[in-house]
Write a protein that holds these residues in place. Structure first.
Motif, PDB file in Angstrom:
ATOM      1  N   THR B  16       0.853  -1.287   0.126  1.00 14.76           N
ATOM      2  CA  THR B  16       0.035  -0.182   0.018  1.00 14.76           C
ATOM      3  C   THR B  16       0.943   1.277  -0.010  1.00 14.76           C
ATOM      4  N   GLY B  17       2.175   1.246   0.274  1.00 14.38           N
ATOM      5  CA  GLY B  17       2.883   2.090   0.263  1.00 14.38           C
ATOM      6  C   GLY B  17       4.133   2.271   1.345  1.00 14.38           C
ATOM      7  N   VAL B  18       4.685   3.534   1.404  1.00 13.69           N
ATOM      8  CA  VAL B  18       5.989   3.529   2.324  1.00 13.69           C
ATOM      9  C   VAL B  18       5.446   4.180   3.764  1.00 13.69           C
ATOM     10  N   THR B  19       5.537   3.537   4.762  1.00 15.41           N
ATOM     11  CA  THR B  19       5.622   3.987   5.994  1.00 15.41           C
ATOM     12  C   THR B  19       6.763   4.668   6.698  1.00 15.41           C
ATOM     13  N   HIS B  20       6.825   5.920   7.149  1.00 18.10           N
ATOM     14  CA  HIS B  20       8.069   6.303   7.762  1.00 18.10           C
ATOM     15  C   HIS B  20       7.823   5.911   9.503  1.00 18.10           C
ATOM     16  N   ALA B  21       8.552   4.998   9.801  1.00 15.70           N
ATOM     17  CA  ALA B  21       8.346   4.941  11.319  1.00 15.70           C
ATOM     18  C   ALA B  21       9.237   5.814  12.139  1.00 15.70           C
ATOM     19  N   VAL B  22      10.408   5.744  11.711  1.00 15.69           N
ATOM     20  CA  VAL B  22      11.271   6.674  12.400  1.00 15.69           C
ATOM     21  C   VAL B  22      11.971   7.624  11.471  1.00 15.69           C
ATOM     22  N   LEU B  23      11.835   9.052  11.566  1.00 10.23           N
ATOM     23  CA  LEU B  23      12.525   9.888  10.709  1.00 10.23           C
ATOM     24  C   LEU B  23      14.057   9.930  11.078  1.00 10.23           C
ATOM     25  N   PRO B  24      14.820  10.343  10.331  1.00  6.36           N
ATOM     26  CA  PRO B  24      16.453  10.666  10.609  1.00  6.36           C
ATOM     27  C   PRO B  24      16.484  11.210  11.839  1.00  6.36           C
ATOM     28  N   THR B  25      16.933  10.349  13.026  1.00  8.56           N
ATOM     29  CA  THR B  25      17.197  11.033  14.262  1.00  8.56           C
ATOM     30  C   THR B  25      18.519  10.949  14.826  1.00  8.56           C
ATOM     31  N   THR B  26      19.105  11.954  15.410  1.00  7.98           N
ATOM     32  CA  THR B  26      20.552  11.770  16.194  1.00  7.98           C
ATOM     33  C   THR B  26      20.431  12.348  17.591  1.00  7.98           C
ATOM     34  N   PHE B  27      21.045  11.627  18.213  1.00  8.19           N
ATOM     35  CA  PHE B  27      21.346  11.890  19.673  1.00  8.19           C
ATOM     36  C   PHE B  27      22.394  11.165  20.184  1.00  8.19           C
ATOM     37  N   GLU B  28      22.792  11.658  21.388  1.00  8.63           N
ATOM     38  CA  GLU B  28      23.808  10.881  22.004  1.00  8.63           C
ATOM     39  C   GLU B  28      23.551  10.700  23.549  1.00  8.63           C
ATOM     40  N   ALA B  29      24.240   9.350  24.166  1.00  4.63           N
ATOM     41  CA  ALA B  29      23.721   9.440  25.527  1.00  4.63           C
ATOM     42  C   ALA B  29      24.895   8.775  26.064  1.00  4.63           C
ATOM     43  N   GLY B  30      25.149   9.120  27.444  1.00  6.36           N
ATOM     44  CA  GLY B  30      26.392   9.100  28.182  1.00  6.36           C
ATOM     45  C   GLY B  30      25.736   7.950  29.567  1.00  6.36           C
ATOM     46  N   SER B  31      27.032   7.504  30.332  1.00  2.23           N
ATOM     47  CA  SER B  31      26.839   6.443  31.252  1.00  2.23           C
ATOM     48  C   SER B  31      25.601   7.202  32.450  1.00  2.23           C
ATOM     49  N   GLY B  32      25.116   6.146  32.685  1.00  2.00           N
ATOM     50  CA  GLY B  32      24.186   6.532  33.960  1.00  2.00           C
ATOM     51  C   GLY B  32      22.807   7.291  33.684  1.00  2.00           C
ATOM     52  N   GLU B  33      22.744   7.422  32.386  1.00  2.00           N
ATOM     53  CA  GLU B  33      21.341   8.477  32.069  1.00  2.00           C
ATOM     54  C   GLU B  33      20.379   7.634  32.077  1.00  2.00           C
ATOM     55  N   PHE B  34      19.179   8.152  32.535  1.00  2.00           N
ATOM     56  CA  PHE B  34      17.820   7.443  32.405  1.00  2.00           C
ATOM     57  C   PHE B  34      16.979   8.127  31.583  1.00  2.00           C
ATOM     58  N   ILE B  35      17.127   7.848  30.210  1.00  2.00           N
ATOM     59  CA  ILE B  35      16.337   8.352  29.118  1.00  2.00           C
ATOM     60  C   ILE B  35      15.007   7.898  29.034  1.00  2.00           C
ATOM     61  N   SER B  36      13.912   8.637  28.868  1.00  2.00           N
ATOM     62  CA  SER B  36      12.510   8.286  28.533  1.00  2.00           C
ATOM     63  C   SER B  36      12.269   8.724  27.192  1.00  2.00           C
TER      64      SER B  36
END
Lengths: 291, 277
Positions: B16-36
């Motif tokens: 039926t076509g193309v579904t974009h589930a996630v658009l280009p995403t950039t981020f960084e994460a470090g030790s001990g983070e709790f990321i929601s």
């Protein structure tokens, strides 16, 4: 009500009575609620009732000779036939021969169907290669294969075993495949993230998770093996339950036929019970509350 | 530990076509983070988590964990699912030490003292989450909250660099959910692992995280990266503090713009008023 609450006032008493009147028909109807459990005593007495009424109908029908006694013998003549059959050695030879054939044919089915079913259920490649083929063969009526089997394997033991194999293998294969497919995808994914390789996931997760279902599939397929052993023995045999039934029918020994049918039914019932109780014991961890 | 996500995208192609589930995403994460990862349902935040786990392959972009390219699932990235994923044929203890038993069979050269310490760690974790009396029980005998606690311990048995959690408390009742949040909060303070936590519950995200990535509705992309200013030790009282409520209101406005009601709100209101008078 009144004995437990001696201080009941007239209004309360009538209210309680009303409540009682309202509840009684509902409790009676509870037995016919969809999928609702019924008391154990009721279940057991209904089972007894069904067997008992069959017996009563039979007795009544022979008493009034609704059917020719040659086809439907009286309980008394059945009893004498049973006494004869159970003391003769042939019954045990027949049971042994049929058991051997069922055992061999069914075991052959199981040892091939389980690994192959796991492969088909786990890998699309094997699914494409084998499943449509198995579906196709499954729809060929097994008795129609008898001439081919006789040409291929002769009229000895092996062709009988092969008939049972053909009759159970393809059914069992597809049932095992379905059970393997029912293993939740999340269980596979979580295994990968815990460090399991694909082989370990198959061995430790897919196989273990599908085992109770596969075991139940064995119980069902095993029943068909007993159908096909009788079919196989109708062709060419010197002993066996199916062969003996055919022989009795030539001499119009209907009481003995009925006894043999009874024996076949009993064997099935006992084996089914064994499978079920073994299943409950081996797979006590299955969460029955879940759909 | 550093996690680098660069231009990560996922598209599904269907008839039926193309579904974009996630658009280009950039981020960084470090030790001990709790990321929601916070967003409306179907916004692709679970897809992002699957990509981080290596259970799904991205259409574009890359994930690097400590410089190594992530291209498949691994014990470095443990995962807890919303559905109950305990192995029902294993007891609580056998479930929790499942990854260790795998390791024992995969690598015979490991010193047994090392393995014994890890098994001891699993035992003490089970005690910590309050399952000491249930080590020999089977999953069918446990409540939903208990099952998820075992699943968390099992994921932690490997001492993963990342703990990925996909709405782990979504199937629990409100009270158990709060208990589990409290437990998660303390476990994070105790174990100091890096957590990615998918949820659509704003309060849950704020209470648990050190950082919230807010997703837009599908196609999903990060529209806001918020540092949560509360310390490591948090009290359930925090949920009633003005600062907490202010952040909650801000996030609510981001997630549910008022004009975006997908039903005729004013029309319904008018009808209610006209029938009640």
């Amino acid at each position: 009500m009144q004995t437990t609450k001696p201080t009941v006032s007239p209004e309360n008493a009538s209210a309680a009575e009303n409540e009682h009147a309202r509840i009684t028909p509902r409790t009676r109807r509870k037995w016919l609620l969809l999928r609702q459990d019924i008391p154990g005593w009721l279940y057991r007495s209904l089972v007894t009732c069904s067997f008992l009424s069959l017996f009563v109908i039979w007795w009544w029908a022979t008493e009034h000779e609704l059917l020719n006694r040659i086809f439907l013998p009286t309980p008394e003549s059945m009893l004498t036939a049973a006494r004869g059959v159970f003391t003769e050695e042939t019954l045990w030879i027949d049971v042994g021969a049929s058991f051997m054939r069922v055992g061999a044919g069914f075991a052959l089915s199981v040892v091939i169907a389980i690994p192959l079913g796991i492969l088909i259920g786990s890998f699309r490649v094997f699914e494409a290669l084998l499943q449509p083929l198995a579906e196709f063969v499954r729809y060929i009526p097994v008795p129609a294969l008898i001439p081919i089997l006789m040409v291929l394997f002769g009229i000895g033991e092996f062709s009988k075993i092969m008939l049972i194999w053909v009759g159970t293998f393809f059914q069992l294969l597809l049932m095992v495949t379905a059970e393997v497919r029912r293993v939740p995808q999340d269980l596979l994914q979580v295994s990968y993230t815990l460090g399991a390789s694909r082989l370990e996931t198959m061995r430790l997760v897919i196989w273990r998770s599908a085992m109770p279902g596969i075991f139940d599939a064995l119980r069902l397929a095993h029943g068909w093996a007993w159908t096909y052993v009788v079919v196989a023995e109708l062709i060419a045999a010197n002993e066996g339950l199916g062969y003996r039934i055919l022989k009795f029918s030539r001499f119009l020994q209907t009481p003995k036929i009925w006894i043999y049918l009874l024996v076949l039914g009993l064997i099935g019932l006992v084996l089914d019970f064994l499978f079920r109780s073994l299943n409950r014991r081996l797979f006590h961890w299955v969460d029955t509350a879940k759909p | 530990m550093t996690l680098k996500v660069q231009q990560l995208a996922k598209t599904y192609h269907s008839r039926t076509g193309v579904t974009h589930a996630v658009l280009p995403t950039t981020f960084e994460a470090g030790s001990g983070e709790f990321i929601s990862l916070l967003g409306p349902s179907g916004c692709g935040k679970s897809t992002l988590l699957q990509l981080l786990a290596g259970l799904d392959t991205p259409t574009a972009g890359s994930i690097h964990l400590d410089g190594a390219w992530v291209n498949g699932p691994s014990r470095e990235r443990g995962m807890v699912f919303q559905s109950y994923t305990l192995f029902p044929w294993l007891t609580v203890l056998e479930n929790a030490r499942f990854p260790l038993d795998l390791e024992i069979h995969q690598d015979y050269s490991r010193p047994s003292s090392e393995i014994l310490t890890e098994i001891g760690r699993v035992h003490s974790l089970l005690d910590l989450v309050g399952l000491d009396a249930f080590k020999n029980s089977y999953p069918r005998e446990l409540s939903g909250g208990m099952k998820q606690r075992v699943a968390i311990v099992r994921a932690l048995a490997n001492q993963p660099k990342l703990l990925l959690m996909d709405e782990p408390f979504g199937a629990l009742d409100a009270q158990t959910r709060e208990e589990m949040q409290e437990l998660m909060r303390l476990l994070h303070a105790h174990q100091k692992m890096t957590v990615f936590f998918v949820t659509h519950d704003i309060e849950e995200a704020l209470y648990l995280s050190t950082r919230v990535l807010v997703f837009s509705a599908r196609p999903g992309t990060i529209i806001e990266d918020i540092a949560v200013p509360f310390g490591a030790i948090r009290d359930p009282e925090l949920k009633f503090k003005p600062e907490f409520i202010r952040l909650k209101r801000e996030l609510t406005a981001l997630l549910h713009p008022a004009h975006e009601a997908n039903f005729d709100r004013t029309g319904l209101l008018r009808r209610i008023i006209s029938t009640s008078s």
